[in-house]
Scaffold this motif. Structure first.
Motif, mmCIF file in Angstrom:
data_model
loop_
_atom_site.group_PDB
_atom_site.id
_atom_site.type_symbol
_atom_site.label_atom_id
_atom_site.label_comp_id
_atom_site.label_asym_id
_atom_site.label_seq_id
_atom_site.Cartn_x
_atom_site.Cartn_y
_atom_site.Cartn_z
ATOM 1 N N ARG A 128 1.050 -10.884 -5.522
ATOM 2 C CA ARG A 128 1.367 -10.343 -4.227
ATOM 3 C C ARG A 128 1.609 -9.201 -3.867
ATOM 4 N N THR A 129 2.481 -8.472 -5.130
ATOM 5 C CA THR A 129 2.757 -7.115 -5.553
ATOM 6 C C THR A 129 1.489 -6.272 -5.682
ATOM 7 N N PHE A 130 1.041 -6.832 -7.186
ATOM 8 C CA PHE A 130 0.051 -5.705 -7.835
ATOM 9 C C PHE A 130 -1.898 -5.846 -6.929
ATOM 10 N N SER A 131 -2.006 -6.954 -6.183
ATOM 11 C CA SER A 131 -3.361 -7.548 -5.802
ATOM 12 C C SER A 131 -3.529 -6.796 -4.586
ATOM 13 N N ALA A 132 -2.502 -6.308 -4.101
ATOM 14 C CA ALA A 132 -2.877 -4.977 -2.986
ATOM 15 C C ALA A 132 -2.945 -2.988 -2.971
ATOM 16 N N GLY A 176 0.725 -1.452 0.114
ATOM 17 C CA GLY A 176 -0.204 -0.054 0.157
ATOM 18 C C GLY A 176 1.009 1.395 -0.298
ATOM 19 N N SER A 177 1.619 1.308 -0.296
ATOM 20 C CA SER A 177 2.907 2.787 -0.728
ATOM 21 C C SER A 177 2.856 3.294 -1.564
ATOM 22 N N GLY A 178 1.299 3.621 -2.572
ATOM 23 C CA GLY A 178 0.994 3.757 -3.386
ATOM 24 C C GLY A 178 2.290 3.749 -4.902
ATOM 25 N N GLY A 179 2.746 2.454 -5.140
ATOM 26 C CA GLY A 179 3.640 1.605 -6.092
ATOM 27 C C GLY A 179 2.730 1.958 -7.562
ATOM 28 N N GLY A 180 1.360 1.371 -7.302
ATOM 29 C CA GLY A 180 0.630 1.308 -8.002
ATOM 30 C C GLY A 180 0.931 2.565 -8.955
#
Length: 834
Positions: free
Chosen positions: A758-762, A720-724
């Motif tokens: 796991r990375t992108f599902s958040a 949930g760090s705003g990486g998306g």
């Protein structure tokens, strides 16, 4: 006419011996029947099932400030957490008997096994068998930690197989022998057995029909005689032996009955007890045999008092062994002077209106008619809870169980909280707490509510300090909650709810001091010395600041400094730092001197800076994930620490950025930590976007193992760090990920897929949808300003048909369609990609 002459003219015949009134605990029908029987018999003394130590507390039941539901609380003097409750509601037969005796100036006494034995028996018997009374305070988490379970009250702990404990297992007491006994006991559920014999499937419904809604036919003693006969027949199938708990209790009751008969006369004694006990109390046993059963019972020194109770804690759903399904409904039945159904449905209508549901007087009228019709169709004398509930569902709730659940929670069960007078015995700490509650206008309530505090106001600041001090003492009256109105440090939100067990917690906390402040201070100092980890001590320091324990803070800080100097584990230091830094923010609002705390926090930060790079080397995947969390926590703490430290420590932010650069470029550091370090530097403006893209390109080059590259990506843009959003606004970075992902070999792709999911599902659904739109267009020249203006590498403006055609066979295979039966256009494919 004297009371004795009135009694002689009553229906209770002379020479019949004591009047044994077998009851159902918390049954309004039993309560009314007891009152009528006592009025008719006019005994000279009333004996009640309960602990004899409470005899001196009986007069308090007449105090105008005493409002049931209440409970007798017994606790061991040397071990306050070992406690037992005897709850009483306004509609409990025992409470009615007590009130009748006080109103008629007749002595009342409790005759059950003394609490001094009850508490000791629970301690010795816990290892052999679980007692049945799960409302014991010792069954709460704090007491479970001691490995002990104390029965709530022997009167209730035995499940009260008296026609009042419906739904209990038939073998609930198996193996529940007394001290020195290992006998098996086969029990029956009397309420269920009597209901089944009468052709009822629901014991509660049977009880309402035969007791709650039927008259006595003029003979107020007939119901008790019939119930005694039925219990005698049921007890004949019970298999017991030796000195089980029931037999010991009943032996003590018989001895107390004999003493009262000797003092007042055989026909002048009335006994109110669970109907299960009546047959054995009627039996002729020798005093020697009864005394033999009581010989050698364990003992503890016990204190007793009255404490508030709640309807919710009377409910069987709370785990209370002698509980009932509907305490609110039973309270209504007992208190309604007439027309109980009409009054009940009016209450329901009022509750639903408060919740903004449209309920008119016509709804109430129709619901009453429907309830009465249902009762007539079912052959019941009056509508019961089943009929009124069906009527409410059909008429007021339009067939929905959602508003009906609110009616059940608020009315059928209810949140009524009793009150006890100030004259009731209490430990000094309880009295100080009551004084503070009055002064700060914080009244204990059974219904959960939110309390918003503005710490700039003195009264609110004192409320905050009180609640924090109680939490430190283990009295969880309030729990901190997230504020919906403000995120400033001057705001606090609490969820308050007073549970009866908190009286036990207060008694336990009384060993630390006679006032809340003194007890919290002593407890904090003791916790600091006995703390197992550095993080525990820093959390305690934070609590001391919140609770404004100025005398305890120096002790805590000294222990903290000593532990921090000796602890070389970077993970421990990283866990401890955030709590310390958060505590520094309280200085402005709470006017607390945090200079000592600042020095310790700065020292911890410096030790973390030195030890973190070596600690991050050669970690496995699980340890790397844990260390990544520590890196995030330290980063946030350093940001808050900021200018709080003096010049002697230099600029901590600059030194921390240097540590992050070391982590980002060291090959021995796991990829998830290296990627996280690059992201943190980028967010702080210490790393240009071009440099971040270069580092990502190096990591995602063919020479890097796919698993390590996937871990780097997770550290950089995961969670949930705003990486998306970073990938959405910088198409170069997304293009690098896309290019790398399409080039991962098939055998390696299976290994990295769980990590990538796991990375992108958040990511938020909108972010995932936008990324899908970008990816489906394929590589091209982007036009996003964040990516460096038009012409920067990114994704094309339109769909890449060559890439789309490549996936069509797989889509058809997944859908189970042949080539000539389906045509998938661009929009269909876009939907699949999204």
């Amino acid at each position: 006419m004297t009371a004795q002459e009135e009694r002689r003219e009553s229906a209770w015949p002379s020479g019949s011996g004591p009047l044994l009134l077998g009851v159902r605990h918390h049954g309004p029908g039993s309560a009314r029947a007891v009152r009528a029987a006592l009025e008719a018999a006019r005994p000279r003394i009333v004996l009640i099932e309960g602990p004899p130590e409470a005899d001196t507390l009986i007069p308090l039941a007449a105090d105008e400030d005493m409002r049931p539901p209440v409970a007798l609380l017994a606790h061991a003097v040397d071990e306050p957490g070992r406690s037992a409750f005897w709850p009483l509601a306004e509609f409990s037969p025992e409470w009615v008997a007590i009130r009748w005796a006080l109103e008629h100036e007749v002595p009342a006494r409790f005759i059950d096994l003394p609490a001094t034995h009850t508490l000791a028996w629970g301690r010795e018997g816990a290892a052999a068998a679980e007692p049945e009374g799960p409302t014991s305070a010792a069954e709460e988490p704090a007491q479970q930690a001691q490995g002990e379970t104390v029965p709530e009250a022997e009167a209730e702990a035995e499940g009260e197989r008296t026609g009042e404990g419906a739904g209990e297992a038939a073998d609930e007491n198996a193996g529940d022998g007394g001290p020195g006994s290992a006998v098996d006991t086969v029990r029956v559920d009397p309420l269920a057995a009597l209901a089944e014999a009468a052709g009822y499937d629901d014991p509660e419904r049977w009880w309402e029909d035969v007791v709650e809604h039927r008259g006595t036919g003029g003979d107020v003693f007939a119901p008790f005689a019939a119930l005694e006969e039925a219990m005698g027949a049921l007890r004949e199938v019970e298999v017991t032996g030796g000195r089980d708990r029931d037999s010991v209790r009943e032996a003590y009751m018989r001895l107390q009955m004999r003493a009262a008969q000797k003092e007042f006369g055989d026909d002048e004694v009335a006994v109110v007890c669970g109907a299960w006990h009546v047959p054995t109390l009627r039996e002729k046993r020798t005093m020697a045999a009864d005394r033999a059963l009581l010989k050698g019972l364990p003992k503890v020194k016990a204190d007793m008092t009255w404490v508030p109770w709640t309807h919710r804690r009377l409910a069987r759903a709370s785990g209370y062994g002698a509980g009932i399904d509907s305490p609110g409904w039973y309270g209504h039945l007992f208190g309604a002077p007439d027309r109980p159904v009409e009054r009940w449905l009016t209450k329901v209508a009022g509750l639903l209106r408060e919740e903004d549901r449209i309920v008119s007087s016509a709804h109430v009228i129709e619901a009453v008619r429907l309830a009465e019709t249902l009762a007539a169709m079912r052959g019941r004398p009056l509508p019961g809870l089943t009929e009124t509930t069906d009527a409410v569902r059909a008429v007021m709730c339009e067939g929905s169980d959602v508003p009906l659940s609110l009616v059940h929670d608020r009315l059928v069960v209810g949140d009524v909280l009793g009150e006890v007078p100030e004259a009731a015995p209490a430990v000094p700490l309880q009295r100080d707490l009551a004084r503070l509650q009055r002064r700060l206008r914080l009244k204990p309530e059974a219904l959960e509510r939110e309390l918003e505090l503005d710490l700039r106001k003195e009264n609110d600041a004192e409320r905050s300090r009180l609640l924090h001090r109680l939490r430190l003492l283990g009295v969880a009256w309030g729990e901190p909650a997230v504020s919906r109105s403000s995120t400033g440090t001057f705001r606090e939100t609490w969820r308050l709810r007073w549970e009866p067990e908190l009286a036990v917690r207060v008694a336990e906390a009384g060993v630390w001091g006679t006032t809340v402040l003194a007890a919290a201070t002593a407890k904090a100092e003791a916790d600091a010395v006995s703390a197992r980890s550095l993080a525990d001590i820093t959390a305690l320091a934070e609590h001391c600041l919140l609770a404004e324990l100025t005398d305890a803070l120096p002790v805590v800080m000294r222990v903290l400094a000593d532990r921090a100097a000796l602890d070389a584990d970077v993970a421990h230091l990283a866990q401890a730092l955030p709590a310390l830094v958060r505590s520094l923010r309280y200085g402005d609002v709470r006017a607390t001197d945090t200079r000592a705390l600042t020095e310790v926090a700065a020292g911890l930060a410096e030790r973390i800076f030195v030890g973190l790079p070596p600690a991050c080397a050669a970690l496995d995947a699980e340890a790397a994930q844990e260390m990544r969390g520590h890196v995030d926590a330290v980063h946030g703490a350093v940001g808050l620490l900021g200018d709080a430290v003096g010049a002697g420590h230099g600029d901590l932010r600059v030194r921390w950025h240097s540590v992050l650069r070391v982590l980002s470029g060291r090959d021995t550091v796991p990829g998830v930590i290296r990627g996280r370090a690059v992201r943190l530097l980028l967010d702080d403006g210490e790393l240009a976007q071009d440099e971040a893209a270069r580092l990502m390109g190096l990591v995602l080059s063919p020479g890097t193992a796919p698993a390590d590259a996937a871990a780097w990506i997770e550290g950089f843009v995961g969670g949930g760090s705003g990486g998306g959003m970073l990938l959405v606004h910088d198409e170069r970075l997304l293009g690098l990920v896309d290019t790398w992902l399409t080039g991962v070999p098939g055998d390696a792709f299976t290994d990295v897929l769980p990590l990538l999911r796991r990375t992108f599902s958040a990511y938020e659904p909108g972010v995932r949808r936008t990324l899908g739109e970008l990816v489906r267009r394929g590589p091209g020249r982007g036009s996003v300003a964040a990516a460096g203006g038009s012409g920067a590498p990114g994704f094309a403006a339109d769909l890449d048909h060559d890439r789309a055609d490549a996936v069509l066979p797989v889509v058809r295979l997944l859908l189970g369609l042949d080539d000539d039966r389906v045509r998938i256009d661009d929009n269909d494919l876009a939907g699949v990609a999204g």
